[in-house]
Enzyme design. Sequence first.
Site, mmCIF file in Angstrom:
data_model
loop_
_atom_site.group_PDB
_atom_site.id
_atom_site.type_symbol
_atom_site.label_atom_id
_atom_site.label_comp_id
_atom_site.label_asym_id
_atom_site.label_seq_id
_atom_site.Cartn_x
_atom_site.Cartn_y
_atom_site.Cartn_z
ATOM 1 N N HIS A 21 -24.821 37.432 27.282
ATOM 2 C CA HIS A 21 -25.885 38.197 26.621
ATOM 3 C C HIS A 21 -26.993 38.570 27.610
ATOM 4 C CE1 HIS A 21 -28.463 39.330 23.160
ATOM 5 N NE2 HIS A 21 -29.445 38.918 23.954
ATOM 6 N N GLU A 22 -27.479 37.591 28.340
ATOM 7 C CA GLU A 22 -28.580 37.857 29.265
ATOM 8 C C GLU A 22 -28.129 38.704 30.449
ATOM 9 O OE1 GLU A 22 -31.465 37.342 28.348
ATOM 10 O OE2 GLU A 22 -31.027 36.036 26.659
ATOM 11 N N HIS A 25 -28.523 42.333 29.611
ATOM 12 C CA HIS A 25 -29.882 42.821 29.871
ATOM 13 C C HIS A 25 -30.106 43.023 31.371
ATOM 14 C CE1 HIS A 25 -31.093 42.343 25.768
ATOM 15 N NE2 HIS A 25 -31.033 41.021 25.767
#
Length: 467
Positions: A21-22, A25
């Site tokens: 997920h990170e 980003h």
Amino acid sequence: MNLLIELLAFAVAIGVLVVVHEYGHYSVARLCGVKVLRFSIGFGKPLFQWVSPKTGTEWTIAALPLGGYVKMLDERETSGAPIPADMLPQAFNRKSVWRRFAIVAAGPIANFLLAIVLFALVFATGVTEPAAVVAAPAPNTPAAMAGFDGGETIVAVRTGNAGESEQVRSWSDLRWKLLGAVFDHKRVVLSAKDAHGTSDFQLDLRGLSEKDVDDDFMSHLGFEPGGGKLTVAGVQPGSAAQKAGLAAGDRLRAVDGIPTDNATAFIAYVKSHAGKPVTLQVERGAPAGPAGQTAGKLEDISLVPQSQRDDATGQQVGRIGAELATQVPSIDVRYGPVESLQLGARRTWDLAVYSVRMFGRMIIGEASLKNLSGPVTIADYAGKSARLGPSAFLSFLALVSISLGVLNLLPIPVLDGGHLLYYLVEAVTGKVVSDRWQLVFQRAGLACIVALSAIALFNDLARLIHF
């Protein structure tokens, strides 16, 4: 040992999901020319830190591993120290609204892409699943009204008479194909084979209530895996089963003349006959039956289920005191690389839509908040799926990844979805949402997250202590 497996599986699951997920980003931020100051796995006190000499990003593993974050250069978060003029073009807040939108959306999208890859791996490597053979359905269920007797193998499903027919490969495949039709309250046509050939069965799902979808909707439809062997694995001393002469190894063929090859349906029938006599047709083999019995001999055994209080419902139900074991026919399901990716994408889409629909129904009160789960339940299922093997654990990981992606896309401030909502407002109006309103919405969003977390934790504890 089981606790250790659960903890390790939970740590791996959370670690993988947070990193993916990170990193979504992080990677898009870098592509958009934003300087990333820190990439942290976990919160709180750093346990390990490393600074990349190429990008200047600080990579951190922190003490509390329930999440993570990516800190980007931003004029609003400088703690009073001005950003050097030559670095201002790399600030997040200086980027266009659509670049900021892409950076924030990249996290949930990465979770969906991970789910697609994990499901594709499961489909490509193959998995052994129960065959789509149905047991005798309970009376007045949609399956019974459609004409199923039990023993049929479902080979295809289509929506309505004019819909495109889709092949059914396994019980799991059947379940997923029926899920969308159940939500949309449609009619479907099931093609099934038996000893007499292939026939079509009209299944009407329009009368299914919303509550039925909350529970095991396949059972509400009258579908349980069948075609296998239902045997007695053990008998409790002093029980109705022991008094009637049941023994370990006995195969249950019918109850009150109704063929039975599924433990769920058999238990439901016994529960509904507390204090009422029932007749079991039993097939006995020489090793497990009483002395003198011959292999394959059929006997009728009469007994009366004892009336006991059900801890879950508080009602009196029938029990015979027998432990059951079901052996259902299975099939090895394997797909090619391209088809695996297509199926992975479709399964991810179906689960994401299902999650959004379920959450929406919980908000308007059409579904129970008991469907929310927290870290305790996730750890429990992580351990169970890990013990079942790689395919089960990968499928579990994909499911949680989808849930994480959907959760982060909800339009709640402090979540990715809340920020995306701000950017949509900015794109439409041409004005940035003021800091004052963002603070108000952030407090409201934080209250929502705390409330949802409290409900999920309560549900976890309720499942542990069964109240």
